[in-house]
Design an enzyme around this catalytic site. Structure first.
Site, mmCIF file in Angstrom:
data_model
loop_
_atom_site.group_PDB
_atom_site.id
_atom_site.type_symbol
_atom_site.label_atom_id
_atom_site.label_comp_id
_atom_site.label_asym_id
_atom_site.label_seq_id
_atom_site.Cartn_x
_atom_site.Cartn_y
_atom_site.Cartn_z
ATOM 1 N N GLU A 164 -6.862 0.950 -2.828
ATOM 2 C CA GLU A 164 -7.970 1.717 -3.400
ATOM 3 C C GLU A 164 -8.178 1.368 -4.873
ATOM 4 O O GLU A 164 -9.308 1.184 -5.324
ATOM 5 C CB GLU A 164 -7.725 3.224 -3.259
ATOM 6 N N HIS B 142 -2.495 -0.790 -5.554
ATOM 7 C CA HIS B 142 -2.777 -0.267 -4.218
ATOM 8 C C HIS B 142 -4.192 -0.688 -3.825
ATOM 9 O O HIS B 142 -5.005 -1.040 -4.682
ATOM 10 C CB HIS B 142 -2.675 1.255 -4.217
ATOM 11 N N CYS C 50 -2.895 7.975 -1.661
ATOM 12 C CA CYS C 50 -1.699 8.539 -2.278
ATOM 13 C C CYS C 50 -2.110 9.293 -3.552
ATOM 14 O O CYS C 50 -3.273 9.222 -3.965
ATOM 15 C CB CYS C 50 -0.713 7.416 -2.611
ATOM 16 N N CYS D 117 -3.769 6.948 -6.213
ATOM 17 C CA CYS D 117 -5.102 6.503 -5.803
ATOM 18 C C CYS D 117 -6.092 7.659 -5.811
ATOM 19 O O CYS D 117 -7.246 7.481 -6.191
ATOM 20 C CB CYS D 117 -5.039 5.850 -4.433
#
Length: 158
Positions: free
Chosen positions: A57, A55, A85, A88
């Site tokens: 991040e 992801h 999320c 993350c």
């Protein structure tokens, strides 16, 4: 908020659009900033790398830590195009940045098919009721690693 915050967020947003349109993954971008300078840029690469953990991040955190030679982002700010999320968010708390700024909300993400609500629900359930079965196995043998950690002379606390 002062203008530099807007500029850093615009960079995260730019990455989210540019890298998504280039076929790297979903529309998510992030930047890590320290002392007014961008240290690292990250973007979603889940589908292009076949890595469900890549992801924006997490990508930005990995790159920033490598650039700074540390596993914590003390005195850094993270700008991300969307509210993090659960995965993350966990990575963010482990990395310990000073602040997080986000653009879209988790509700905005859910509206376009990126709904993480089921993960939040799963975390609240007892292990025996989760969608993916979880079974304790060889706990006594596994504890040897923890004992070794406690005795390790050069361990780094985190």
């Amino acid at each position: 908020m002062e203008a530099p915050h807007d500029d850093f967020m615009r960079e995260a947003i730019r990455l989210s659009i540019e890298k998504m349109q280039a076929g790297h993954g979903g529309p998510f971008g992030a930047v890590v900033v320290k002392d007014g300078q961008v240290i690292a840029r990250g973007f979603n690469q889940v589908t292009s790398t076949h890595d469900p953990t890549c992801h924006a991040e997490v990508d930005a955190i990995r790159k920033a830590c490598a650039a700074l030679g540390t596993f914590q982002l003390t005195d850094c700010d993270l700008y991300t195009s969307c509210e993090p999320c659960p995965m993350c968010l966990g990575a963010i708390y482990w990395a310990r940045p000073r602040r997080v700024f986000y653009g879209n909300t988790k509700q905005d993400a859910a509206a376009i098919g990126f709904d993480d609500h089921f993960i939040y629900d799963e975390l609240e359930k007892p292990l025996s009721e989760r969608a993916i079965p979880m079974h304790e196995l060889l706990r006594e043998e596994a504890s040897a690693g923890f004992r070794a950690w406690e005795e390790h002379e050069t361990r780094k606390e985190y």
